[in-house]
Design a protein around this motif. Structure first.
Motif, PDB file in Angstrom:
ATOM      1  N   ARG A  85      33.037 -45.253 -21.419  1.00 22.75           N
ATOM      2  CA  ARG A  85      33.245 -46.606 -21.949  1.00 22.75           C
ATOM      3  C   ARG A  85      33.331 -46.621 -23.465  1.00 22.75           C
ATOM      4  O   ARG A  85      34.102 -47.367 -24.032  1.00 22.75           O
ATOM      5  CB  ARG A  85      32.115 -47.531 -21.508  1.00 22.75           C
ATOM      6  CG  ARG A  85      32.210 -47.903 -20.064  1.00 22.75           C
ATOM      7  CD  ARG A  85      31.194 -48.940 -19.727  1.00 22.75           C
ATOM      8  NE  ARG A  85      31.197 -49.143 -18.282  1.00 22.75           N
ATOM      9  CZ  ARG A  85      30.520 -50.068 -17.692  1.00 22.75           C
ATOM     10  NH1 ARG A  85      29.752 -50.870 -18.380  1.00 22.75           N
ATOM     11  NH2 ARG A  85      30.576 -50.182 -16.392  1.00 22.75           N
ATOM     12  N   ALA A  86      32.526 -45.807 -24.123  1.00 22.71           N
ATOM     13  CA  ALA A  86      32.480 -45.829 -25.591  1.00 22.71           C
ATOM     14  C   ALA A  86      33.213 -44.621 -26.163  1.00 22.71           C
ATOM     15  O   ALA A  86      33.023 -43.496 -25.706  1.00 22.71           O
ATOM     16  CB  ALA A  86      31.033 -45.833 -26.070  1.00 22.71           C
ATOM     17  N   GLU A 105      39.526 -49.866 -18.655  1.00 23.42           N
ATOM     18  CA  GLU A 105      40.978 -49.903 -18.788  1.00 23.42           C
ATOM     19  C   GLU A 105      41.642 -48.925 -17.814  1.00 23.42           C
ATOM     20  O   GLU A 105      42.641 -49.241 -17.183  1.00 23.42           O
ATOM     21  CB  GLU A 105      41.370 -49.556 -20.223  1.00 23.42           C
ATOM     22  CG  GLU A 105      42.855 -49.701 -20.495  1.00 23.42           C
ATOM     23  CD  GLU A 105      43.189 -49.452 -21.948  1.00 23.42           C
ATOM     24  OE1 GLU A 105      44.180 -48.744 -22.190  1.00 23.42           O
ATOM     25  OE2 GLU A 105      42.467 -49.945 -22.836  1.00 23.42           O
ATOM     26  N   ARG A 106      41.076 -47.732 -17.663  1.00 14.77           N
ATOM     27  CA  ARG A 106      41.628 -46.741 -16.740  1.00 14.77           C
ATOM     28  C   ARG A 106      41.532 -47.230 -15.300  1.00 14.77           C
ATOM     29  O   ARG A 106      42.469 -47.087 -14.522  1.00 14.77           O
ATOM     30  CB  ARG A 106      40.905 -45.407 -16.884  1.00 14.77           C
ATOM     31  CG  ARG A 106      41.060 -44.750 -18.223  1.00 14.77           C
ATOM     32  CD  ARG A 106      42.420 -44.198 -18.474  1.00 14.77           C
ATOM     33  NE  ARG A 106      42.767 -43.227 -17.458  1.00 14.77           N
ATOM     34  CZ  ARG A 106      43.984 -42.779 -17.242  1.00 14.77           C
ATOM     35  NH1 ARG A 106      44.971 -43.211 -17.967  1.00 14.77           N
ATOM     36  NH2 ARG A 106      44.216 -41.918 -16.297  1.00 14.77           N
ATOM     37  N   GLY A 149      44.765 -48.491 -12.190  1.00 14.13           N
ATOM     38  CA  GLY A 149      45.013 -48.101 -10.824  1.00 14.13           C
ATOM     39  C   GLY A 149      44.568 -46.721 -10.371  1.00 14.13           C
ATOM     40  O   GLY A 149      44.509 -46.482  -9.173  1.00 14.13           O
ATOM     41  N   PRO A 150      44.270 -45.759 -11.267  1.00 16.75           N
ATOM     42  CA  PRO A 150      43.820 -44.465 -10.742  1.00 16.75           C
ATOM     43  C   PRO A 150      42.517 -44.622  -9.966  1.00 16.75           C
ATOM     44  O   PRO A 150      41.707 -45.486 -10.286  1.00 16.75           O
ATOM     45  CB  PRO A 150      43.577 -43.613 -11.995  1.00 16.75           C
ATOM     46  CG  PRO A 150      44.275 -44.313 -13.095  1.00 16.75           C
ATOM     47  CD  PRO A 150      44.327 -45.768 -12.707  1.00 16.75           C
ATOM     48  N   THR A 197      33.208 -47.758  -8.275  1.00 19.73           N
ATOM     49  CA  THR A 197      33.657 -49.010  -8.867  1.00 19.73           C
ATOM     50  C   THR A 197      33.293 -49.001 -10.334  1.00 19.73           C
ATOM     51  O   THR A 197      32.386 -48.275 -10.770  1.00 19.73           O
ATOM     52  CB  THR A 197      32.998 -50.234  -8.201  1.00 19.73           C
ATOM     53  OG1 THR A 197      31.580 -50.114  -8.332  1.00 19.73           O
ATOM     54  CG2 THR A 197      33.377 -50.331  -6.733  1.00 19.73           C
ATOM     55  N   VAL A 198      33.980 -49.816 -11.115  1.00 11.33           N
ATOM     56  CA  VAL A 198      33.679 -49.975 -12.532  1.00 11.33           C
ATOM     57  C   VAL A 198      33.350 -51.427 -12.754  1.00 11.33           C
ATOM     58  O   VAL A 198      34.134 -52.308 -12.416  1.00 11.33           O
ATOM     59  CB  VAL A 198      34.882 -49.558 -13.412  1.00 11.33           C
ATOM     60  CG1 VAL A 198      34.565 -49.791 -14.875  1.00 11.33           C
ATOM     61  CG2 VAL A 198      35.246 -48.110 -13.152  1.00 11.33           C
ATOM     62  N   THR A 199      32.166 -51.689 -13.298  1.00 12.98           N
ATOM     63  CA  THR A 199      31.756 -53.077 -13.526  1.00 12.98           C
ATOM     64  C   THR A 199      31.662 -53.377 -14.994  1.00 12.98           C
ATOM     65  O   THR A 199      31.632 -52.511 -15.812  1.00 12.98           O
ATOM     66  CB  THR A 199      30.383 -53.335 -12.881  1.00 12.98           C
ATOM     67  OG1 THR A 199      29.451 -52.400 -13.392  1.00 12.98           O
ATOM     68  CG2 THR A 199      30.461 -53.200 -11.382  1.00 12.98           C
TER      69      THR A 199
END
Length: 71
Positions: free
Chosen positions: A24-25, A52-53, A57-58, A69-71
């Motif tokens: 993230r950073a 963003e990645r 869609g990847p 998942t990305v939260t």
């Protein structure tokens, strides 16, 4: 990241032709990339961050190998 900072070697799964580093950073991503490169891994600093990645869609995998998942 702590394992590499403390001098641990690369695990067998990190012996791939190239490792993409996404975090993230940006500062931590660049640091992790450098730590992976130090023992000889071909690490690539993937810009854009985790959110963003994932939005592009990847697939995202959790540390256990299941869908993540990305939260």
């Amino acid at each position: 990241m702590n394992r590499f900072r403390d001098g641990a070697g690369l695990p067998p799964e990190a012996q791939a032709p190239a490792i993409g580093v996404v975090r993230r950073a940006g500062h931590r991503r660049r640091r992790a990339t450098g730590l992976l490169r130090a023992p000889g891994a071909e690490a690539v600093d993937v810009r854009g961050g985790t959110r963003e990645r994932a939005a592009a869609g990847p697939p995202v995998a959790a540390s256990e190998g299941r869908n993540g998942t990305v939260t």
